[in-house]
Design a protein around this motif. Structure first.
Motif, PDB file in Angstrom:
ATOM      1  N   LYS A 277     -10.990   7.187   3.150  1.00  0.00           N
ATOM      2  CA  LYS A 277     -10.532   7.774   4.551  1.00  0.00           C
ATOM      3  C   LYS A 277     -11.549   9.420   4.802  1.00  0.00           C
TER       4      LYS A 277
ATOM      5  N   ASN B 283      -5.732   6.069  -1.209  1.00  0.00           N
ATOM      6  CA  ASN B 283      -5.830   6.656   0.178  1.00  0.00           C
ATOM      7  C   ASN B 283      -6.187   8.147   0.393  1.00  0.00           C
TER       8      ASN B 283
ATOM      9  N   SER C 267      -1.828   0.303  -3.326  1.00  0.00           N
ATOM     10  CA  SER C 267      -0.784   0.388  -2.332  1.00  0.00           C
ATOM     11  C   SER C 267      -0.861   1.437  -1.465  1.00  0.00           C
ATOM     12  N   PRO C 268      -0.427   1.525  -0.394  1.00  0.00           N
ATOM     13  CA  PRO C 268      -0.376   2.688   0.454  1.00  0.00           C
ATOM     14  C   PRO C 268       0.057   3.947  -0.075  1.00  0.00           C
ATOM     15  N   THR C 269       1.047   3.804  -0.886  1.00  0.00           N
ATOM     16  CA  THR C 269       1.660   5.007  -1.544  1.00  0.00           C
ATOM     17  C   THR C 269       0.603   5.474  -2.909  1.00  0.00           C
TER      18      THR C 269
ATOM     19  N   GLN D 186      -0.363  -1.794   6.261  1.00  0.00           N
ATOM     20  CA  GLN D 186      -0.115  -0.193   6.233  1.00  0.00           C
ATOM     21  C   GLN D 186       1.133  -0.039   5.798  1.00  0.00           C
ATOM     22  N   ASP D 187       2.158  -0.783   5.958  1.00  0.00           N
ATOM     23  CA  ASP D 187       3.637  -0.397   5.558  1.00  0.00           C
ATOM     24  C   ASP D 187       3.861  -0.802   4.146  1.00  0.00           C
ATOM     25  N   GLY D 188       2.883  -1.386   3.383  1.00  0.00           N
ATOM     26  CA  GLY D 188       3.031  -1.724   2.133  1.00  0.00           C
ATOM     27  C   GLY D 188       4.007  -2.870   1.723  1.00  0.00           C
TER      28      GLY D 188
END
Length: 346
Positions: free
Chosen positions: A47, A92, A140-142, A198-200
């Motif tokens: 990103k 991320n 994962s997103p987190t 995006q919300d995992g």
């Protein structure tokens, strides 16, 4: 005596020839491993705009990092020429890169190792290893776990097909307790293009739409589509690409904040000519599909980069013995297609 003498001479010649052939074979095998040079199709973009790509030099796989805006241009790591590097993937926050290492000479007994590279410390750490083929991996997103695709067997289901990994399922590795867990029990003939929502809460994968197929031969008649797998109820998976599309979908990515997919597919399936692979977009809400590229080559691996740019690879020698990959970018609507020169891309 003469007969015995000639027998010993014959045996000596045979031994010498055998040793010579063994040496030549070893040298040839070494040469084969050193022949791989240039870019592979494996890359990722953080990103923060940093590109991680796999480059081979005399058979040795290397991961390079490149970000011209940050004046970053470096070789992060390299492995021996009997190994390959697959699917480098950024966290991320862009601080960490994970990748898969495996042996080039795969056989019935598979093995894959997942490593983590710290961009700030420039340190490599082994996370876990399995006696199976891990083909793709994503954070994962987190950032608390890794999702990955794992195959359990390596064989050919057809006499004319080469050996490939099969019986795929979705797995997860948790950093906190270093535990691995299996989310699905699908044993899919193939499963690719792992993407985390995006919300995992769910993942997207490309695999054959063969729920009603009961034989390996029947899987060849099913179409490759994009599926969404909810992590809390992984058996409730559903097709999210066009269920009526009569051509296979391969590599894809999800457009952030949109119910839209960028995917690879054959553009000339009925011409009888060499297949050309292009990129398309599909909006799951409007059901509209549009062809984005018309390069008439082999276009693959779309990735969404900062500024809503689509990055992708083009193999200019598709179908030949050695690939020739080049990195490109374009806008989301398919305009302004330009090549991105990479350091050491030859």
């Amino acid at each position: 005596m003469k007969r015995r003498k000639w027998l010993w001479i014959f045996v000596t010649i045979v031994i010498i020839l055998t040793l010579a052939l063994i040496v030549i074979g070893l040298l040839f095998g070494k040469d084969e491993k050193e022949k791989q040079n240039g870019l592979s199709g494996d890359f990722d973009i953080s990103k923060q705009g940093t590109i991680a790509y796999v480059h081979y030099l005399q058979g040795k796989p290397e991961i390079h990092l490149y970000n011209p805006e940050q004046s970053l241009k470096m070789k992060a790591l390299e492995l021996e020429n009997d190994q390959i590097i697959v699917d480098p993937s950024f966290s991320n926050d862009g601080s960490t890169l994970v990748y898969i290492a495996a042996n080039k000479d795969s056989d019935e007994k598979l093995a894959s190792t997942v490593y983590q590279y710290d961009l700030e410390k420039k340190e490599v750490k082994e996370l876990f290893s399995v006696q199976s083929a891990i083909t793709e991996i994503e954070f994962s997103p987190t950032g608390t776990s890794l999702f990955y695709l794992q195959a359990e067997v390596f064989k050919n289901y057809s006499p004319i097909a080469s050996k490939r990994p099969h019986d795929f399922d979705l797995h997860e590795y948790r950093f906190a307790d270093k535990k691995q867990m299996k989310h699905t029990n699908l044993k899919k003939y193939s499963m690719e293009s792992l993407t985390i929502a995006q919300d995992g809460k769910s993942v997207f994968v490309q695999m054959p739409d063969d729920e009603d197929v009961n034989t390996a031969e029947g899987s060849f008649e099913s179409f490759q589509r994009i599926f969404q797998i909810p992590l809390d109820q992984p058996t409730n998976l559903k097709v999210v690409s066009n269920p009526e599309r009569k051509n296979d979908i391969y590599d894809f990515t999800v457009v952030p904040n949109k119910n839209e997919f960028i995917f690879q597919s054959v553009s000339n399936p009925d011409t009888g000519e060499t297949f050309q692979y292009e990129l398309y977009t599909y909006n799951a809400e409007t059901k509209e599909e549009k062809q984005l590229t018309n390069l008439k080559e082999y276009t693959e691996g779309p990735e969404i980069a900062p500024g809503n740019k689509i990055y992708f690879m083009v193999d200019k020698r598709f179908g030949q013995r050695n690939s020739d990959y080049h990195l490109y970018q374009m806008n989301l609507d398919g305009t302004n297609i330009t090549e991105i020169p990479l350091p050491n891309d030859k």
